[in-house]
Write a protein that holds these residues in place. Structure first.
Motif, PDB file in Angstrom:
ATOM      1  N   THR A   1       0.842  -1.198   0.000  1.00 23.97           N
ATOM      2  CA  THR A   1       0.000   0.000   0.000  1.00 23.97           C
ATOM      3  C   THR A   1       0.874   1.244   0.000  1.00 23.97           C
ATOM      4  OG1 THR A   1      -1.862  -1.050   1.110  1.00 23.97           O
ATOM      5  CG2 THR A   1      -1.666   1.327   1.357  1.00 23.97           C
ATOM      6  N   GLY A   2       0.519   2.230  -0.813  1.00 22.75           N
ATOM      7  CA  GLY A   2       1.249   3.492  -0.863  1.00 22.75           C
ATOM      8  C   GLY A   2       0.460   4.611  -0.212  1.00 22.75           C
ATOM      9  N   ASN A   3       1.154   5.538   0.403  1.00 22.11           N
ATOM     10  CA  ASN A   3       0.517   6.670   1.066  1.00 22.11           C
ATOM     11  C   ASN A   3       1.177   7.968   0.641  1.00 22.11           C
ATOM     12  OD1 ASN A   3      -1.369   5.457   3.351  1.00 22.11           O
ATOM     13  ND2 ASN A   3       0.502   4.233   3.322  1.00 22.11           N
ATOM     14  N   VAL A   4       0.359   8.962   0.367  1.00 28.39           N
ATOM     15  CA  VAL A   4       0.831  10.314   0.096  1.00 28.39           C
ATOM     16  C   VAL A   4       0.126  11.247   1.071  1.00 28.39           C
ATOM     17  CG1 VAL A   4       0.976  12.191  -1.576  1.00 28.39           C
ATOM     18  CG2 VAL A   4       1.239   9.821  -2.339  1.00 28.39           C
ATOM     19  N   GLU A   5       0.887  11.999   1.856  1.00 26.11           N
ATOM     20  CA  GLU A   5       0.317  12.940   2.804  1.00 26.11           C
ATOM     21  C   GLU A   5       0.456  14.354   2.251  1.00 26.11           C
ATOM     22  OE1 GLU A   5       1.890  12.320   6.691  1.00 26.11           O
ATOM     23  OE2 GLU A   5       1.222  10.215   6.784  1.00 26.11           O
ATOM     24  N   LEU A   6      -0.670  15.053   2.219  1.00 27.76           N
ATOM     25  CA  LEU A   6      -0.741  16.403   1.667  1.00 27.76           C
ATOM     26  C   LEU A   6      -1.122  17.376   2.761  1.00 27.76           C
ATOM     27  CD1 LEU A   6      -2.876  15.475  -1.481  1.00 27.76           C
ATOM     28  CD2 LEU A   6      -0.396  15.819  -1.454  1.00 27.76           C
ATOM     29  N   ASN A   7      -0.553  18.585   2.706  1.00 25.01           N
ATOM     30  CA  ASN A   7      -0.967  19.620   3.642  1.00 25.01           C
ATOM     31  C   ASN A   7      -2.255  20.282   3.133  1.00 25.01           C
ATOM     32  OD1 ASN A   7      -0.256  21.485   1.657  1.00 25.01           O
ATOM     33  ND2 ASN A   7       1.706  21.991   2.596  1.00 25.01           N
ATOM     34  N   PRO A   8      -2.853  21.214   3.877  1.00 23.84           N
ATOM     35  CA  PRO A   8      -4.133  21.799   3.452  1.00 23.84           C
ATOM     36  C   PRO A   8      -4.098  22.488   2.086  1.00 23.84           C
ATOM     37  CG  PRO A   8      -3.776  22.213   5.775  1.00 23.84           C
ATOM     38  CD  PRO A   8      -2.499  21.620   5.257  1.00 23.84           C
ATOM     39  N   VAL A   9      -2.930  22.922   1.626  1.00 27.25           N
ATOM     40  CA  VAL A   9      -2.860  23.554   0.298  1.00 27.25           C
ATOM     41  C   VAL A   9      -2.406  22.554  -0.760  1.00 27.25           C
ATOM     42  CG1 VAL A   9      -2.500  25.864   1.230  1.00 27.25           C
ATOM     43  CG2 VAL A   9      -0.514  24.399   0.747  1.00 27.25           C
ATOM     44  N   LEU A  10      -2.455  21.254  -0.426  1.00 27.62           N
ATOM     45  CA  LEU A  10      -2.222  20.138  -1.345  1.00 27.62           C
ATOM     46  C   LEU A  10      -0.781  20.023  -1.806  1.00 27.62           C
ATOM     47  CD1 LEU A  10      -5.484  20.257  -3.510  1.00 27.62           C
ATOM     48  CD2 LEU A  10      -5.079  19.198  -1.286  1.00 27.62           C
ATOM     49  N   ARG A  11       0.141  20.409  -0.940  1.00 21.56           N
ATOM     50  CA  ARG A  11       1.553  20.144  -1.206  1.00 21.56           C
ATOM     51  C   ARG A  11       1.947  18.837  -0.519  1.00 21.56           C
ATOM     52  NH1 ARG A  11       4.317  26.142  -0.292  1.00 21.56           N
ATOM     53  NH2 ARG A  11       3.345  27.142  -2.127  1.00 21.56           N
ATOM     54  N   VAL A  12       2.810  18.072  -1.154  1.00 21.55           N
ATOM     55  CA  VAL A  12       3.212  16.785  -0.614  1.00 21.55           C
ATOM     56  C   VAL A  12       4.113  16.985   0.597  1.00 21.55           C
ATOM     57  CG1 VAL A  12       4.446  14.642  -1.086  1.00 21.55           C
ATOM     58  CG2 VAL A  12       3.026  15.668  -2.870  1.00 21.55           C
ATOM     59  N   GLU A  13       3.702  16.405   1.721  1.00 21.99           N
ATOM     60  CA  GLU A  13       4.495  16.447   2.938  1.00 21.99           C
ATOM     61  C   GLU A  13       5.286  15.161   3.143  1.00 21.99           C
ATOM     62  OE1 GLU A  13       4.928  18.973   5.026  1.00 21.99           O
ATOM     63  OE2 GLU A  13       3.626  20.296   3.857  1.00 21.99           O
ATOM     64  N   ASP A  14       4.744  14.047   2.691  1.00 25.07           N
ATOM     65  CA  ASP A  14       5.415  12.762   2.854  1.00 25.07           C
ATOM     66  C   ASP A  14       4.799  11.767   1.880  1.00 25.07           C
ATOM     67  OD1 ASP A  14       7.212  10.963   3.801  1.00 25.07           O
ATOM     68  OD2 ASP A  14       6.424  10.869   5.843  1.00 25.07           O
TER      69      ASP A  14
END
Length: 350
Positions: A323-336
């Motif tokens: 499983t892959g995960n992409v974490e985005l901040n509220p302005v949709l920039r990749v955090e992790d």
């Protein structure tokens, strides 16, 4: 396939007769059989880098001669060390023939990996498309048992012969190795037949009044008649068991379906991330879901490939393998971005 199957297959190929043609044949075949998996070293650069490069160039037709050449260089180094210590193989090495054996073993590695669901990219780097046969589980106990018996049984018989004073042959185990390889091929062709029956059963019906756009069947570890069917329609995916022996679908009424999620700015941002691009290039049945992170910290977008799903796991919302995960901040920039379960579930991150 997992490494043990690769190594045992190469050892059986050698004992089947290749070790009688040149010295160091077994060593060359066995090393070359596992050498393509050196690309696992990319995982030290992170899980996304590992996924991007795993089963890439070293598992391609263009890379196979390179793998063979590197293997032969290593074997030659071992040979020189043996000479310095006064040890020599039973037969003199024939280096041209050994290169051919290394190439054969590297190509066999690609073929074995092609039989399972993860797939290979044999035409890389010119064509990075993934191909998979989907007939053998990455760990097949039946195949492993056949290979082990083919190698061990002659040794046990040799001990008995030694006890009764029989003449000791220079090379031993050819019959057992041929038998093991024959069993391997028989299992592969039997599973291919059952796989075709499972896919045909899936394509013969409709699902919730919708025709299947595509359908696949993926193997179980032991039972050659039990398959995990994955069906894609216009609106949803469905995962169900298939009994290829009876062509029966979902015999225990455990099927699970998931509606295709709506495309949003959040999912688009995640798909445009590095993990998103790599994952979608590799996945056959990608399911993308979104969860809001606590305290308005943003979003976690999860990528799952349903070919590794089981209906029971989906029903209980368990995380699927790879499983892959992409974490985005509220302005949709990749955090992790990473493979594996979120850190709060396992106490760490891949």
């Amino acid at each position: 396939m997992e490494p043990v199957t690769h190594l045992l297959t190469a050892a059986c190929m050698s004992r089947a007769g290749l070790n009688r043609t040149t010295g160091l044949a077994t060593l060359t075949l066995v090393v070359a059989a596992e050498a393509p998996d050196a690309d696992m070293l990319f995982f030290f650069g992170g899980s996304v880098t590992g996924l991007q490069h795993h089963r890439g160039f070293t598992h391609s037709f263009l890379g196979a001669p390179v793998v063979a050449a590197v293997t032969l260089a290593g074997v030659y180094g071992i040979y020189r060390l043996m000479q310095r210590r006064g040890r020599r193989p039973k037969l003199s090495p024939r280096w041209g023939l050994l290169f051919a054996y290394a190439l054969l073993s590297a190509l066999t590695h690609i073929l074995l990996d092609f039989t399972n669901s993860y797939g290979v990219r044999p035409l890389a780097p010119f064509n990075r498309r993934w191909y998979s046969w989907d007939i053998v589980h990455i760990v097949d106990p039946v195949i492993l048992t056949a290979l082990i018996l083919g190698l061990v049984t002659p040794a046990l018989l040799g001990l008995i012969s030694d006890e009764v004073g029989a003449r000791k042959p220079q090379f031993r185990g050819r019959g057992g190795a041929v038998f093991a390889l024959t069993c391997f091929l028989a299992i592969v062709f039997f599973r291919d037949f059952q796989h075709r029956r499972a896919v045909a059963a899936l394509n013969a019906v409709t699902f919730h009044d919708q025709d299947a756009l595509r359908a696949s069947a993926f193997p179980s570890m032991v039972n050659p008649f039990l398959w995990t069917g994955v069906v894609e329609t216009k609106d949803f995916f469905e995962v169900l068991r298939v009994d290829s022996g009876s062509s029966q679908l979902d015999p225990q009424n455990l099927s699970v379906f998931r509606y295709k999620p709506e495309e949003t700015p959040v999912t688009l941002a995640a798909k445009n991330s590095r993990l998103g691009r790599v994952y979608l290039d590799w996945a056959q049945y990608p399911l993308v879901t979104v969860a809001a992170l606590p305290a308005r910290a943003g979003y976690r977008v999860q990528f799952q490939d349903l070919r590794f799903a089981h209906a029971e796991a989906l029903e209980r919302n368990r995380s699927l393998p790879l499983t892959g995960n992409v974490e985005l901040n509220p302005v949709l920039r990749v955090e992790d971005q990473y493979l594996g379960s979120p850190p709060r579930e396992v106490g760490g991150r891949d």
